[in-house]
Design a protein around this motif. Sequence first.
Motif, short mmCIF file in Angstrom:
data_model
loop_
_atom_site.label_atom_id
_atom_site.label_comp_id
_atom_site.label_asym_id
_atom_site.label_seq_id
_atom_site.Cartn_x
_atom_site.Cartn_y
_atom_site.Cartn_z
N ILE A 11 0.84 -1.19 0.00
CA ILE A 11 0.00 0.00 0.00
C ILE A 11 0.88 1.25 0.00
N PRO A 12 0.82 2.03 -1.08
CA PRO A 12 1.73 3.18 -1.18
C PRO A 12 1.54 4.21 -0.07
N GLY A 13 0.32 4.41 0.41
CA GLY A 13 0.10 5.37 1.48
C GLY A 13 0.82 5.01 2.76
N ASN A 14 0.89 3.72 3.07
CA ASN A 14 1.62 3.29 4.26
C ASN A 14 3.12 3.53 4.11
N THR A 15 3.64 3.27 2.94
CA THR A 15 5.06 3.51 2.72
C THR A 15 5.35 5.01 2.73
N LEU A 31 13.11 -0.72 2.01
CA LEU A 31 11.98 -1.33 1.31
C LEU A 31 12.50 -2.51 0.51
N ILE A 32 11.90 -3.67 0.73
CA ILE A 32 12.36 -4.89 0.06
C ILE A 32 11.42 -5.24 -1.07
N GLU A 33 11.99 -5.36 -2.26
CA GLU A 33 11.21 -5.69 -3.46
C GLU A 33 10.72 -7.13 -3.44
N PRO A 34 9.64 -7.38 -4.19
CA PRO A 34 8.95 -6.44 -5.08
C PRO A 34 8.02 -5.51 -4.31
N LEU A 35 7.98 -4.27 -4.79
CA LEU A 35 7.03 -3.29 -4.27
C LEU A 35 5.78 -3.38 -5.14
N ALA A 36 4.63 -3.20 -4.55
CA ALA A 36 3.37 -3.30 -5.29
C ALA A 36 2.98 -1.96 -5.90
N PHE A 37 3.92 -1.02 -5.96
CA PHE A 37 3.65 0.31 -6.47
C PHE A 37 4.96 0.89 -6.97
N ASP A 41 4.51 6.92 -7.21
CA ASP A 41 3.06 6.84 -7.04
C ASP A 41 2.55 8.09 -6.32
N ALA A 42 1.44 8.64 -6.81
CA ALA A 42 0.87 9.87 -6.24
C ALA A 42 0.46 9.68 -4.78
N LYS A 43 -0.08 8.50 -4.43
CA LYS A 43 -0.49 8.26 -3.05
C LYS A 43 0.71 8.20 -2.12
N LEU A 44 1.81 7.63 -2.60
CA LEU A 44 3.03 7.57 -1.81
C LEU A 44 3.56 8.98 -1.61
N ARG A 45 3.59 9.78 -2.64
CA ARG A 45 4.09 11.16 -2.55
C ARG A 45 3.21 11.99 -1.61
N ARG A 46 1.89 11.82 -1.73
CA ARG A 46 0.96 12.58 -0.90
C ARG A 46 1.14 12.23 0.59
N ALA A 47 1.24 10.94 0.90
CA ALA A 47 1.38 10.51 2.29
C ALA A 47 2.70 10.98 2.89
N GLY A 48 3.74 11.07 2.08
CA GLY A 48 5.04 11.51 2.56
C GLY A 48 5.19 13.02 2.61
#
Length: 153
Positions: A11-15, A31-37, A41-48
Amino acid sequence: MLHIIFFEPKIPGNTGAAIRLSACTGSMLHLIEPLAFDMDDAKLRRAGLDYHDLAHVKVHPSLEDALAEIPGKIWAFTGHSSTLYTDISYSDGDGLLFGPEPDGLPQWVLDHPEVDGLVRIHMRPGARSLNLANSASIALYEAWRQCGFPGGA
């Protein structure tokens, strides 16, 4: 420096929230691959938010690659342990290992010879799990507190 390790996050928001956590605590996020995003990702950027440049983040191709960079003990967080995270004595350099939503760490990771112990976060009966970023925050702040909040203000 303490280390947060997300094994195959989904989940990108959690990361993104963990990136912010890394920036606020001075910890390293692995972060250990594979990443599911995608890391863009916009959600990852927004959460960070705007913390991406302040965080220490590294993506690894394997668990072994990540563990090779962590000098301290590795504490794997799982509901399959009776040891509470508050019963551990953390040290600078320790790694806090978390599995992906919704299944957590696979058994082979829990059994990995580099894992020093299995720990859990206490919850009420019937609750399955906490949000990944929340779990990492709870555990990291306890470890950081025990280390004397180095670098904190």
